[in-house]
Write an enzyme that holds these catalytic residues in place. Sequence first.
Site, mmCIF file in Angstrom:
data_model
loop_
_atom_site.group_PDB
_atom_site.id
_atom_site.type_symbol
_atom_site.label_atom_id
_atom_site.label_comp_id
_atom_site.label_asym_id
_atom_site.label_seq_id
_atom_site.Cartn_x
_atom_site.Cartn_y
_atom_site.Cartn_z
ATOM 1 N N CYS A 143 0.837 -1.203 0.000
ATOM 2 C CA CYS A 143 0.000 0.000 0.000
ATOM 3 C C CYS A 143 0.871 1.252 0.000
ATOM 4 O O CYS A 143 1.422 1.639 1.035
ATOM 5 C CB CYS A 143 -0.926 -0.007 1.217
ATOM 6 S SG CYS A 143 -2.004 1.448 1.317
ATOM 7 N N CYS A 177 -0.475 4.034 2.250
ATOM 8 C CA CYS A 177 -0.259 3.772 3.676
ATOM 9 C C CYS A 177 1.184 4.052 4.094
ATOM 10 O O CYS A 177 1.440 4.611 5.155
ATOM 11 C CB CYS A 177 -0.582 2.313 4.013
ATOM 12 S SG CYS A 177 -2.200 1.754 3.468
ATOM 13 N N ASP A 178 2.141 3.644 3.257
ATOM 14 C CA ASP A 178 3.540 3.628 3.680
ATOM 15 C C ASP A 178 4.464 4.534 2.885
ATOM 16 O O ASP A 178 5.667 4.615 3.188
ATOM 17 C CB ASP A 178 4.071 2.188 3.604
ATOM 18 C CG ASP A 178 3.310 1.241 4.520
ATOM 19 O OD1 ASP A 178 2.859 1.692 5.592
ATOM 20 O OD2 ASP A 178 3.160 0.062 4.169
#
Length: 316
Positions: A138, A141-142
């Site tokens: 992701c 997300c990261d």
Amino acid sequence: MSEKKKLEYDVLILGGGPAGLSAAIYAARGNAKTAIVDISMFGGQPSNYLELENYPALGKIGGYDMMEKFEEHADMFNADKYPMQEIEKIDLLSQPKIVETKGSIFEAKSVIIATGAQAKKLGIPGEKEFIGRGVSYCAVCDGAFYKDKTVAVVGGGNAAVEEGCYLTKFAKKVYIIHRRDQLRADKIVQERAFKNDKVEFIYDTIPLEIKGSDCVEKIVLKNVKTDKTFELETDGVFPYIGFTPNIEYINAQLEQNEAGFIVANDRMETSVAGVYAIGDVRTTPLRQVITAAADGAVAGCYAVKYLEEIAEKTAV
């Protein structure tokens, strides 16, 4: 041990992404007692997308914002919601159909499966070991963890190229590694990537191994045309090579294709009467928010028709 609570519904929807929420809207509007069960919070995969720009009438919108609107719409028709449910067992062959979670037993006349799919793994040494330490599925997300670093994206479809471009907001260099000599992404997506001077493509190449000490340090690659093996220094690896269906508890109760996706017809009906499959979990030529929502509309309507049919038979 406390006794599990028994809950009865006309339509039980497994999954609270765009497909499941759309199905809830249509089923609840059809005057069916409807509930949505999800193992996490509602919103599904689109909640993790930075933005979407191909859903009609909404233009460019954040993924989380879009799914918030989906959920608010479902709330208008009073569909019951059960997020964060740990599913233990599913019986789709019984009547009523039974879905058992850690705290409840749901009985339903009809079940709509909208459990989606998850990122397919590369299946190479080092992938599992470095999840959370350089391997991520992701970018939204990261991505921020890779400020001024180098990352490698594996894949050649829309997700790989779009997420690769997104990572350039943080990373100083993004390599997109694709096993073929041409990308599968839409032309407009490709054109944006080609114009991004932080993106470099490595074609005809597959990953063999991810290496590092505490975190990812390099990825071992092989050119499929020359058979040459080489190492690429990178701080992160983001695989975007497709998806596998989330069908852990189905246990072959429904017909599936060779890849494991549930087979459903144009009414979203599966091989078991009263059970429907929608969105990314089913066999479909296109996996997009709009097609998932359309699947949900069809399944919601036909689930209501199914309820009417069994009510007529019971009356006779």
